[in-house]
Each structure stands twice: as C-alpha cells, then as structure tokens.
Design a protein around this motif. Sequence first.
Motif, short mmCIF file in Angstrom:
data_model
loop_
_atom_site.label_atom_id
_atom_site.label_comp_id
_atom_site.label_asym_id
_atom_site.label_seq_id
_atom_site.Cartn_x
_atom_site.Cartn_y
_atom_site.Cartn_z
N SER A 80 0.82 -1.20 0.00
CA SER A 80 0.00 0.00 0.00
C SER A 80 0.86 1.26 0.00
O SER A 80 2.04 1.22 0.39
CB SER A 80 -0.92 0.02 1.22
OG SER A 80 -0.15 0.18 2.40
N VAL A 81 0.25 2.36 -0.42
CA VAL A 81 0.94 3.66 -0.37
C VAL A 81 1.31 3.99 1.07
O VAL A 81 2.38 4.55 1.34
CB VAL A 81 0.05 4.77 -0.97
CG1 VAL A 81 0.65 6.14 -0.72
CG2 VAL A 81 -0.15 4.54 -2.46
N ALA A 82 0.42 3.63 2.01
CA ALA A 82 0.69 3.90 3.43
C ALA A 82 1.94 3.18 3.90
O ALA A 82 2.73 3.73 4.69
CB ALA A 82 -0.52 3.49 4.27
N THR A 83 2.13 1.96 3.42
CA THR A 83 3.33 1.19 3.81
C THR A 83 4.60 1.86 3.29
O THR A 83 5.59 1.99 4.01
CB THR A 83 3.25 -0.25 3.27
OG1 THR A 83 2.13 -0.91 3.86
CG2 THR A 83 4.52 -1.03 3.59
N VAL A 84 4.56 2.31 2.03
CA VAL A 84 5.72 3.01 1.46
C VAL A 84 6.00 4.28 2.25
O VAL A 84 7.16 4.60 2.56
CB VAL A 84 5.49 3.35 -0.03
CG1 VAL A 84 6.68 4.14 -0.58
CG2 VAL A 84 5.27 2.10 -0.84
N SER A 85 4.94 5.01 2.60
CA SER A 85 5.10 6.25 3.37
C SER A 85 5.74 5.98 4.72
O SER A 85 6.62 6.73 5.17
CB SER A 85 3.73 6.92 3.55
OG SER A 85 3.85 8.10 4.32
N LYS A 86 5.32 4.90 5.39
CA LYS A 86 5.89 4.56 6.70
C LYS A 86 7.38 4.22 6.58
O LYS A 86 8.18 4.59 7.44
CB LYS A 86 5.14 3.39 7.31
CG LYS A 86 3.73 3.74 7.79
CD LYS A 86 3.00 2.52 8.31
CE LYS A 86 1.58 2.88 8.75
NZ LYS A 86 0.83 1.69 9.22
#
Length: 345
Positions: free
Chosen positions: A15-21
């Motif tokens: 997910s985009v959220a995982t990349v952001s984290k």
Amino acid sequence: MAVTIKDVAREAGVSVATVSKILNNKPYISEKTRQHVKEVMKQLDYHPNAQASNFKYKRSNNIIFLAITQLHTAFHNPHMFEILCGAESVTKKKKYNLSFVGVSSTEEAYTSVLEIVGRNTADGILVHGSATSRHLVDFLVKSNFPHIIIGRPPFASASCWIDINNRMSGQMAMEYLETCGYSKIAFLGGPKSDEISRHRLQGFLSYMNINGLTTQEDFIKYGEYTKESGFTMMEELLSYGTLPDAVICENNLIAMGAVKAIENKNLSIPKDIGMITFDDYPLSQLIDPPLTVIDIDVYEMGNQAATILLRKINNKNLSVQSFVTLPNLIVRSSTRNPRTKKDAL
C-alpha cells in the motif's frame, strides 16, 4: 514523468501507506518488506518529493550542516568550524536548531541528503564544499529542497551557492606586493585540480597581465597543502640562477615550509624575499616573521549562508548564486613597507 509513491507501491505490491511509513522510518514494518520496498525505489530511481509529502506545510525547525569529517579535520580545514559558528549565530536567533552531520565521503553525503529529504527531518540544508558532488547537487535542485552550497560547485548547476571571490584574493596579493616594490614574484600553490588554488593563481596572473607584468613560468609551482610540500617547492625556486624577490604562498602550511627553506639558505624575510599568504588562521601569526595575509571572514560567510537559507525556506523559488565576504589585507612583517611616490622616482 517523475516516479511517484503510487508507482513504488504498485511495483512493490504494497500500500501507499506502507511506502510512506518506510520513507519516514516508522516501526511495525517487517525488515523483509522494508528492504523489498527500498530495492524497488532503487530500481525505479525514485526520490521522495519533499514538497509533495503529507508534511508539506509542517516545519521541523531544524537545519542540517553537512560536511566531510576525518581525522585532523579541525587542523586541515579549520574554516569549516568558523563557518558553522557563523551559521549557528543566525539560526539560534530565528529559533532554529542547527544539527551537524559529519560524513566520510561524498557518496555518504549523498545518501545522507536522500534520507534528510525523504524523512523530512530538516527544513533546509547547508552543504559544505567538501561534501559536494554532482549527483548530490542535482538531487537538491530536482527536489527543490531548500539548500545553500558553501563554495561554488565546480560544475554548471542551478543550485543555490555562496562563495568567496578567490580570484580577487589572488589579485589583491599581487597588487600589494607590487606596491612594496617587488617585481620577481613566485606563486606556491596547491594541487592543479584544487579550484581555490587555481582561482587565486588566476587572480595573480590576471593582475600581472592587465598591468603589463610578467613572471617566469618556473616561478609557478603546484604541490600539496603541507609544510613538506612548501619546503620542497621553495627549495626548487632557490636553486635557480634568478631568485624571486617575493613569493605568494597558497596557505599557511605551504608558507611554513617555504620559510624554513629560505632560512636554510641564510636569506632574510622580508629583506631578501617577501612573503604573503592567504587566511589568517591558524598559523600566520605564529610563523617567524608573522605573515602578511589576504584574509577572509569565514564566520560572516556562515552567517550569510544561514540568512539566505532561511529566506529560501520561506520562498522555495528563491535562487541565489553569489560571491560574498570580500577579502581583507592584514599587513605584518613578512613584507617590506609599500613604496611612496618619492621612492618610485
């Protein structure tokens, strides 16, 4: 079209959220996933866009000062810490924290900049010339991250930088020696590849050309920034049939070695040979006799670098490429007194 965080997420299957984290070094992500996503970023040549991040309008109130640090850096590059102190005097007044990041190579400097920008750990960065490389500068320009390069990059770029006019320093040295009545002047420089030394030599030669003066080709020497190199270059000059009556030494260590070579020939400074060097610190006043110098206020340079960077943080479209801090002549006893008009007649 630039690669986006969505492209990375899609290619990595997360997910985009995982990349952001991962970009922001957040916990609760497995090391396997973290390494996989980083590898995809590398394959796609993805660089985080600081402007487009979710933290676009937040401030860390932190500025990074990035430089290469190695054993004896304080002695070989004392100006760096004066620049740092000058910058800190400005950031402190503006309630910014100035963090020093020391690296061992330009490659490590580049990696550090990627992390600083990607994690939003600073609002701006001051990059000392020692840490500058083309890919680091290109990345800062591409990401539009607020920065000031301290020392003009030795290649064309749209980066923001400030520097000292070293050509003017070389010109001032030659001009003063001429007023003292010296005419056979030699130049002991650093490596041919060193930009500062090259620019000071250009200023020296430019003044001579403009004023119809000449110097022997073998009166221009290239060496290293060491006492030993200064000694060797000066010994070579003193072995010629025609001796110089003055010498410009590119730094204090070269001057120290040159003084020793002159003393070994039982010659006197400034009676037989005058001497002028650059930068008042750290040795020019300790050498016997104390050296006349073309000095620069590097503390003020750091002050101005930080001031410009704070302006750029508030206006990311600001572009600054300029020379600052004019050199200053400090006369001591290694040169004879300037000639009066009466002396010249």
